[in-house]
Design a protein around this motif. Structure first.
Motif, PDB file in Angstrom:
ATOM      1  N   GLY A 183       0.127   7.422  19.939  1.00 61.84           N
ATOM      2  CA  GLY A 183       1.143   6.434  20.258  1.00 61.84           C
ATOM      3  C   GLY A 183       1.098   5.220  19.361  1.00 61.84           C
ATOM      4  O   GLY A 183       1.919   4.311  19.489  1.00 61.84           O
ATOM      5  N   GLU A 184       0.153   5.190  18.417  1.00 57.92           N
ATOM      6  CA  GLU A 184      -0.058   4.040  17.534  1.00 57.92           C
ATOM      7  C   GLU A 184       0.749   4.186  16.243  1.00 57.92           C
ATOM      8  O   GLU A 184       0.196   4.151  15.135  1.00 57.92           O
ATOM      9  N   ALA A 185       2.053   4.329  16.378  1.00 55.89           N
ATOM     10  CA  ALA A 185       2.894   4.607  15.210  1.00 55.89           C
ATOM     11  C   ALA A 185       2.900   3.467  14.201  1.00 55.89           C
ATOM     12  O   ALA A 185       2.832   3.691  12.986  1.00 55.89           O
ATOM     13  N   ASP A 186       2.992   2.233  14.673  1.00 64.21           N
ATOM     14  CA  ASP A 186       3.022   1.090  13.753  1.00 64.21           C
ATOM     15  C   ASP A 186       1.752   1.014  12.918  1.00 64.21           C
ATOM     16  O   ASP A 186       1.791   0.752  11.710  1.00 64.21           O
ATOM     17  N   ASN A 187       0.625   1.227  13.578  1.00 62.93           N
ATOM     18  CA  ASN A 187      -0.641   1.186  12.858  1.00 62.93           C
ATOM     19  C   ASN A 187      -0.756   2.335  11.869  1.00 62.93           C
ATOM     20  O   ASN A 187      -1.312   2.170  10.780  1.00 62.93           O
ATOM     21  N   ALA A 188      -0.243   3.501  12.237  1.00 67.65           N
ATOM     22  CA  ALA A 188      -0.267   4.638  11.323  1.00 67.65           C
ATOM     23  C   ALA A 188       0.559   4.344  10.080  1.00 67.65           C
ATOM     24  O   ALA A 188       0.144   4.625   8.944  1.00 67.65           O
ATOM     25  N   ARG A 189       1.728   3.765  10.274  1.00 70.23           N
ATOM     26  CA  ARG A 189       2.585   3.423   9.129  1.00 70.23           C
ATOM     27  C   ARG A 189       1.899   2.392   8.232  1.00 70.23           C
ATOM     28  O   ARG A 189       1.919   2.514   6.995  1.00 70.23           O
ATOM     29  N   SER A 190       1.293   1.384   8.838  1.00 73.94           N
ATOM     30  CA  SER A 190       0.605   0.365   8.038  1.00 73.94           C
ATOM     31  C   SER A 190      -0.535   0.981   7.239  1.00 73.94           C
ATOM     32  O   SER A 190      -0.793   0.576   6.098  1.00 73.94           O
ATOM     33  N   LEU A 191      -1.222   1.958   7.819  1.00 77.61           N
ATOM     34  CA  LEU A 191      -2.342   2.585   7.136  1.00 77.61           C
ATOM     35  C   LEU A 191      -1.879   3.370   5.912  1.00 77.61           C
ATOM     36  O   LEU A 191      -2.451   3.222   4.822  1.00 77.61           O
ATOM     37  N   VAL A 192      -0.843   4.187   6.058  1.00 75.40           N
ATOM     38  CA  VAL A 192      -0.401   5.002   4.913  1.00 75.40           C
ATOM     39  C   VAL A 192       0.226   4.135   3.835  1.00 75.40           C
ATOM     40  O   VAL A 192       0.211   4.499   2.642  1.00 75.40           O
ATOM     41  N   GLN A 193       0.751   2.981   4.198  1.00 82.54           N
ATOM     42  CA  GLN A 193       1.351   2.096   3.205  1.00 82.54           C
ATOM     43  C   GLN A 193       0.304   1.396   2.337  1.00 82.54           C
ATOM     44  O   GLN A 193       0.655   0.718   1.379  1.00 82.54           O
ATOM     45  N   ARG A 194      -0.959   1.595   2.656  1.00 86.44           N
ATOM     46  CA  ARG A 194      -2.016   1.041   1.813  1.00 86.44           C
ATOM     47  C   ARG A 194      -2.324   1.934   0.617  1.00 86.44           C
ATOM     48  O   ARG A 194      -3.231   1.633  -0.147  1.00 86.44           O
ATOM     49  N   VAL A 195      -1.603   3.029   0.493  1.00 88.45           N
ATOM     50  CA  VAL A 195      -1.831   3.972  -0.597  1.00 88.45           C
ATOM     51  C   VAL A 195      -0.664   3.899  -1.580  1.00 88.45           C
ATOM     52  O   VAL A 195       0.503   3.926  -1.181  1.00 88.45           O
ATOM     53  N   ASP A 196      -0.965   3.821  -2.879  1.00 83.77           N
ATOM     54  CA  ASP A 196       0.081   3.819  -3.894  1.00 83.77           C
ATOM     55  C   ASP A 196       0.722   5.197  -3.972  1.00 83.77           C
ATOM     56  O   ASP A 196       0.035   6.225  -3.860  1.00 83.77           O
ATOM     57  N   PRO A 197       2.041   5.278  -4.160  1.00 78.12           N
ATOM     58  CA  PRO A 197       2.740   6.565  -4.198  1.00 78.12           C
ATOM     59  C   PRO A 197       2.124   7.573  -5.167  1.00 78.12           C
ATOM     60  O   PRO A 197       2.145   8.779  -4.903  1.00 78.12           O
ATOM     61  N   ILE A 198       1.566   7.100  -6.267  1.00 78.13           N
ATOM     62  CA  ILE A 198       1.008   8.019  -7.252  1.00 78.13           C
ATOM     63  C   ILE A 198      -0.191   8.790  -6.694  1.00 78.13           C
ATOM     64  O   ILE A 198      -0.550   9.868  -7.189  1.00 78.13           O
ATOM     65  N   ASN A 199      -0.817   8.275  -5.652  1.00 75.09           N
ATOM     66  CA  ASN A 199      -1.994   8.911  -5.059  1.00 75.09           C
ATOM     67  C   ASN A 199      -1.668   9.799  -3.868  1.00 75.09           C
ATOM     68  O   ASN A 199      -2.566  10.364  -3.249  1.00 75.09           O
ATOM     69  N   TYR A 200      -0.396   9.924  -3.537  1.00 80.62           N
ATOM     70  CA  TYR A 200      -0.009  10.723  -2.380  1.00 80.62           C
ATOM     71  C   TYR A 200      -0.252  12.207  -2.619  1.00 80.62           C
ATOM     72  O   TYR A 200      -0.056  12.715  -3.716  1.00 80.62           O
ATOM     73  N   THR A 201      -0.663  12.898  -1.548  1.00 78.59           N
ATOM     74  CA  THR A 201      -0.798  14.353  -1.541  1.00 78.59           C
ATOM     75  C   THR A 201       0.295  14.917  -0.637  1.00 78.59           C
ATOM     76  O   THR A 201       0.920  14.172   0.141  1.00 78.59           O
ATOM     77  N   PRO A 202       0.543  16.226  -0.694  1.00 79.68           N
ATOM     78  CA  PRO A 202       1.556  16.803   0.202  1.00 79.68           C
ATOM     79  C   PRO A 202       1.291  16.495   1.669  1.00 79.68           C
ATOM     80  O   PRO A 202       2.222  16.230   2.432  1.00 79.68           O
ATOM     81  N   TRP A 203       0.018  16.553   2.071  1.00 74.91           N
ATOM     82  CA  TRP A 203      -0.297  16.257   3.469  1.00 74.91           C
ATOM     83  C   TRP A 203       0.023  14.816   3.812  1.00 74.91           C
ATOM     84  O   TRP A 203       0.595  14.517   4.857  1.00 74.91           O
ATOM     85  N   LEU A 204      -0.320  13.894   2.926  1.00 76.20           N
ATOM     86  CA  LEU A 204      -0.037  12.487   3.199  1.00 76.20           C
ATOM     87  C   LEU A 204       1.469  12.242   3.217  1.00 76.20           C
ATOM     88  O   LEU A 204       1.966  11.418   3.992  1.00 76.20           O
ATOM     89  N   ASN A 205       2.221  12.939   2.364  1.00 76.12           N
ATOM     90  CA  ASN A 205       3.685  12.841   2.418  1.00 76.12           C
ATOM     91  C   ASN A 205       4.199  13.210   3.807  1.00 76.12           C
ATOM     92  O   ASN A 205       5.022  12.511   4.400  1.00 76.12           O
ATOM     93  N   THR A 206       3.710  14.336   4.325  1.00 75.92           N
ATOM     94  CA  THR A 206       4.172  14.822   5.618  1.00 75.92           C
ATOM     95  C   THR A 206       3.809  13.854   6.734  1.00 75.92           C
ATOM     96  O   THR A 206       4.629  13.550   7.607  1.00 75.92           O
ATOM     97  N   VAL A 207       2.583  13.352   6.706  1.00 74.76           N
ATOM     98  CA  VAL A 207       2.151  12.422   7.745  1.00 74.76           C
ATOM     99  C   VAL A 207       2.926  11.111   7.644  1.00 74.76           C
ATOM    100  O   VAL A 207       3.281  10.508   8.668  1.00 74.76           O
ATOM    101  N   THR A 208       3.208  10.678   6.436  1.00 73.36           N
ATOM    102  CA  THR A 208       3.976   9.447   6.266  1.00 73.36           C
ATOM    103  C   THR A 208       5.353   9.591   6.883  1.00 73.36           C
ATOM    104  O   THR A 208       5.879   8.656   7.499  1.00 73.36           O
ATOM    105  N   MET A 209       5.934  10.791   6.747  1.00 72.30           N
ATOM    106  CA  MET A 209       7.239  10.990   7.379  1.00 72.30           C
ATOM    107  C   MET A 209       7.128  10.881   8.885  1.00 72.30           C
ATOM    108  O   MET A 209       7.974  10.287   9.543  1.00 72.30           O
ATOM    109  N   GLN A 210       6.061  11.463   9.447  1.00 74.25           N
ATOM    110  CA  GLN A 210       5.885  11.386  10.897  1.00 74.25           C
ATOM    111  C   GLN A 210       5.739   9.927  11.353  1.00 74.25           C
ATOM    112  O   GLN A 210       6.309   9.526  12.370  1.00 74.25           O
ATOM    113  N   ALA A 211       4.989   9.145  10.610  1.00 73.60           N
ATOM    114  CA  ALA A 211       4.799   7.741  10.971  1.00 73.60           C
ATOM    115  C   ALA A 211       6.109   6.966  10.840  1.00 73.60           C
ATOM    116  O   ALA A 211       6.416   6.102  11.670  1.00 73.60           O
TER     117      ALA A 211
END
Length: 599
Positions: A183-211
């Motif tokens: 239920g911690e969607a805001d915190n999840a979004r803030s966490l993934v936004q700490r990563v530069d797009p160039i470092n994203y993996t397919p899994w992180l892409n998918t999780v970022t969409m969920q957040a």
């Protein structure tokens, strides 16, 4: 692209498909709490459990029963994301706009440090990353305990070193995906936004969409939509690109991309129409796009996220088909009026997503928005009265707020205890002795343990208040032994067997009973505290290795159920004892007190 779009795009990017949660791990067999293969050699490369499922998936089961969770006030209860200002700024930066040396490291990413209430960088020690991400990915969330969820949130949000066996981006993805399901969607979004797009993996892409979907923020996807669409065939990514184009004012591009997505297999007309409505926000189109829920029989993350982003009201019948964490997502929706978020806020408070302060603030807004003539008898009105006037009037308001146990569901009652906690802490023992059980229970839902201890002289021996202080006070305020526990059991009656088992388990885990009492009461109450299995051995190892983060994760794994009535008392004992052993006694005490309050 405007900076406001970069900041908000991460919310919609996760795609049409919201991963279905994994099945609950059987509570009847504690051996199944850990992932299959625990104790066997780990594979060389991690196999993360990533979100899976189709566009019709959101959460695995309906919110059919109360799932309540806790908060420890101020120091322990960090319901909001904490920005410690240590270099992990949240603004997504285009990698082409910065030198390589300016890119943010993903070796240690988080929102909290020990100075801001988080755990240390070595909180997971040398634990294997494959094992940790497997536990996270397979965990059925939310868990039974509000306080265990709050502690787990702190562990997941802390700036911890990436463990061995897993990449930095996937370690962040595993944490964020669990936060979303909690239920911690805001915190999840803030966490993934700490990563530069160039470092994203397919899994992180998918999780970022969920957040992004869970927070109703399609613009949060724009920083990664182009790259994700090149590596993922899901139609959600072309639609994300279309929405981002629309939000940037590129109406022609948005329309073309939506038309292309409509021709793709698996794209429902309703889902494409929602994307078109989002895109229209930025293009100032005059075409009115009306969303009708007729014929829609299931709520998906895509539908929840885009409806929330555009102010489209989601029918309650559809909200009833998904898990309680969705209610926590909705409780923070900025486009909903405070009054429309009240029911969802009860869920959010019970799950630990809302603190007492956040809940009081929401009802304060509801009170201010209401006509003075309509405030009487409402929850907001009773809360207001609990803070003003003579002690007798404030106490009467609290009693009305908490109800008589017959007119409220278990969820509502627990949420009201959380809501009234700070007002309860303002009542003096001399004024409220007759209501000591409820007052102590309310204070401990928000972590007011010191204030609650002042009520030790007013609680009756063997009462609920006595049991709560026996486990919840910083130090046992009175003699606690086998006879006292027996008195508690007698007072509780036949319906209080589980509550009595929880009291024994909490006291034993905290070390507040003698060894002889523990041995005898374990037999008398049928609580096998000495029995070992893979879960207890994993906990023992994490304690021995001084890994508070791993302990927090495994404790939550031991509570994968929607109800406290399905948490074995022996598991509560190991949870409390393990947390105490790694320096988390306050959290251990609040979990033990919660068990008594909610059983």
């Amino acid at each position: 692209m405007p900076s406001r779009i970069k900041l908000s795009l991460a919310a919609l990017t996760a795609g049409l498909a919201v991963a279905a949660l994994y099945p609950a791990l059987a509570q009847k067999s504690p051996e199944s709490i850990l992932p299959p293969g625990f104790g066997q050699p780990e594979p060389d490369a991690p196999k993360p459990v990533a979100p899976a499922g189709g566009p019709t998936d959101l959460m695995p089961e309906a919110a059919s029963g109360p799932v309540v969770t806790p908060t420890m006030d101020d120091a322990l209860n960090t319901a909001e994301a904490v920005d410690d200002g240590l270099g992990n700024d949240m603004t997504a930066v285009d990698p082409t706009e910065m030198a390589e040396e300016a890119r943010r490291s993903i070796d240690r990413v988080g929102l909290m440090t020990p100075e801001s209430g988080g755990l240390g960088a070595d909180a997971f020690g040398n634990a294997n990353g494959v094992f940790l991400t497997s536990v996270m990915g397979r965990m059925k969330a939310p868990v039974a305990s509000r306080w265990a969820s709050i502690l787990l949130r702190r562990a997941l949000l802390s700036q911890t070193d990436t463990p061995q066996g897993v990449g930095g981006a996937d370690w962040i993805a595993a944490r964020a995906w669990l936060l979303v399901r909690m239920g911690e969607a805001d915190n999840a979004r803030s966490l993934v936004q700490r990563v530069d797009p160039i470092n994203y993996t397919p899994w992180l892409n998918t999780v970022t969409m969920q957040a992004a979907l869970a927070t109703g923020d399609p613009a949060a996807l724009c920083a990664i939509a182009e790259g994700a669409a090149q590596t993922n065939s899901e139609p959600s990514w072309p639609l994300a690109r279309a929405m981002c184009a629309g939000l940037s004012g590129e109406a022609g591009t948005a329309s073309s991309l939506i038309d292309q997505a409509r021709s793709m297999r698996g794209v429902a007309r309703f889902d494409a129409l929602l994307a078109e409505k989002v895109a229209a926000v930025g293009t100032n189109t005059r075409r009115a796009i009306t969303i009708q829920w007729d014929g829609v029989d299931q709520l998906t993350a895509w539908r929840f996220g885009l409806a929330s982003a555009t102010g489209v009201v989601i029918p309650d019948t559809l909200l009833a088909t998904v898990g309680p964490q969705v209610r926590a997502w909705q409780a923070r929706s900025p486009l909903l009026a405070p009054g429309a978020r009240a029911t969802s806020a009860d869920w959010a408070a019970a799950l630990g997503v809302f603190s007492n302060a956040a809940l009081v603030d929401l009802y304060g807004q509801i009170f201010d928005d209401a006509d003075p003539a309509d405030r009487g008898g409402t929850t907001a009105g009773m809360l207001h009265d609990a803070y003003v006037g003579e002690p007798s009037a404030r106490l009467a308001a609290l009693k009305s707020l908490w109800g008589d146990g017959g007119s409220q569901s278990a969820l509502q009652h627990y949420a009201r205890l959380i809501l009234g906690a700070r007002a309860a802490a303002m009542i003096l023992p001399a004024d409220g002795a007759a209501q000591s059980d409820e007052i102590v229970a309310s204070m401990l839902t928000a972590g007011f343990d010191t204030q609650a201890s002042n009520w030790a002289g007013t609680v009756s021996s063997g009462s609920l208040g006595w049991g709560l202080l026996a486990v919840g006070a910083p130090r046992a305020p009175f003699r606690v032994d086998g006879s006292g526990v027996g008195s508690f059991r007698s007072t509780a009656g036949d319906g209080g067997v589980l509550r009595s088992q929880f009291l024994f388990a909490g006291l034993a885990g905290l070390g507040r009973l003698s060894a002889s009492d523990v041995e005898q009461l374990a037999k008398d109450y049928g609580v096998p505290v000495s029995r070992q299995n893979s879960w207890t051995r994993a906990l023992d190892k994490a304690v021995a290795d001084r890994q508070p983060g791993t302990v927090a994760l495994l404790c939550a794994a031991g509570m994968q159920t929607a109800s406290w009535t399905r948490v074995p008392a022996a598991q509560l004992y190991h949870i409390v004892a393990s947390l105490k052993a790694v320096g988390m006694e306050p959290e251990a005490r609040m979990i033990a007190a919660e068990a008594l309050t909610r059983s």
